[in-house]
Write a protein that holds these residues in place. Structure first.
Motif, PDB file in Angstrom:
ATOM      1  N   TYR A   7     -72.286 -49.787 -49.158  1.00 22.95           N
ATOM      2  CA  TYR A   7     -73.357 -50.654 -48.669  1.00 22.95           C
ATOM      3  C   TYR A   7     -74.677 -49.898 -48.571  1.00 22.95           C
TER       4      TYR A   7
ATOM      5  N   ARG B 175     -77.850 -58.157 -49.989  1.00 21.14           N
ATOM      6  CA  ARG B 175     -76.900 -57.314 -50.725  1.00 21.14           C
ATOM      7  C   ARG B 175     -75.614 -57.058 -49.949  1.00 21.14           C
ATOM      8  N   GLY B 176     -75.733 -56.984 -48.642  1.00 24.32           N
ATOM      9  CA  GLY B 176     -74.525 -56.811 -47.846  1.00 24.32           C
ATOM     10  C   GLY B 176     -73.574 -57.984 -48.007  1.00 24.32           C
ATOM     11  N   ARG B 177     -74.129 -59.183 -48.145  1.00 25.41           N
ATOM     12  CA  ARG B 177     -73.294 -60.366 -48.341  1.00 25.41           C
ATOM     13  C   ARG B 177     -72.574 -60.299 -49.682  1.00 25.41           C
TER      14      ARG B 177
ATOM     15  N   ARG C 210     -77.855 -51.113 -50.800  1.00 22.44           N
ATOM     16  CA  ARG C 210     -79.010 -51.630 -50.050  1.00 22.44           C
ATOM     17  C   ARG C 210     -80.286 -50.879 -50.384  1.00 22.44           C
TER      18      ARG C 210
END
Length: 241
Positions: free
Chosen positions: A233, A102-104, A237
């Motif tokens: 984020y 998810r960070g990507r 996440r």
């Protein structure tokens, strides 16, 4: 690969083009009106409404820099839709299935929004400078070095505002909530927080950077942007799509 996919998604929806067109229109019209008001005050000294000095000329960068505060609304709308539109339609589930990290996904969306708005910011700056030149007529001061510098600062500012909006969109997941929160932080707090504390608000700091090239203003805006993106984020996440 993730950023490329986000780039395609951004430019294949009509809302992106409408937002860019609206931002250019707002920038040009506002810069022209501010410049025209300056000229009116010169030619009608008994009815001054804009000038607070005895200056009889004005640099074209001044109306252009001041116009960003209005033109940025369309840029904010563009940036927040990069993520909030997917939450409203449920498309975010497909995005996260395709890219489970998810960070990507968030970084790709932020990078694409920043790149798009940086380019759009240069176009906005040119429109604002040209409109200011038209509005100021013979009272204009044209310095290509200053004009180039303010154009880059406008583009950088709008790119940071776009990342700020993406982070807020990830945190709130709502278009209305995101727009409200971003406007409160960029505009509302600047009006109610007294000096000198107001200089640490993102809107004021960003305005100082655009108008004067104040490096501290840029750093403050970067810090706010990083904090909001980190908050986005943390939410994306931990929470289900």
């Amino acid at each position: 690969m993730t950023a490329a996919a986000e780039w395609v998604k951004l430019w294949t929806v009509r809302s992106t083009w409408w937002c860019v067109a609206a931002s250019v229109t707002l920038m040009g019209c506002t810069a022209f009106l501010l410049a025209n008001d300056f000229v009116y005050d010169i030619e009608h000294p008994d009815q001054q409404s804009v000038r607070d000095t005895a200056a009889t000329t004005q640099s074209i960068v001044d109306p252009a820099a001041a116009s960003v505060s209005l033109a940025q609304f369309a840029v904010i709308a563009l940036a927040m839709l990069v993520i909030t539109s997917e939450y409203s339609t449920g498309a975010i589930r497909s995005t996260l299935r395709a890219v489970p990290v998810r960070g990507r996904v968030l970084l790709a969306k932020a990078a694409v929004a920043a790149a798009a708005t940086f380019g759009a910011g240069l176009v906005l700056a040119v429109a604002g400078l040209f409109a200011a030149r038209l509005g100021l007529r013979e009272y204009a001061v044209v310095d290509l070095g200053d004009a180039g510098a303010v154009a880059v600062r406008i583009a950088v500012y709008l790119a940071l505002v776009a990342v700020f909006s993406v982070g807020m969109g990830a945190a709130l997941r709502s278009a209305v909530g995101t727009l409200s929160a971003v406007l409160v932080l960029l505009v509302g707090l600047s009006m109610v927080v007294p000096e000198p504390a107001s200089e640490y608000m993102p809107g004021v700091a960003g305005g100082m950077f655009v108008a004067d090239g104040d490096a501290s203003g840029a750093l403050i805006l970067v810090a706010w942007t990083g904090a909001v993106l980190a908050a986005g984020y943390a939410v994306i996440r931990r929470r289900d799509a």
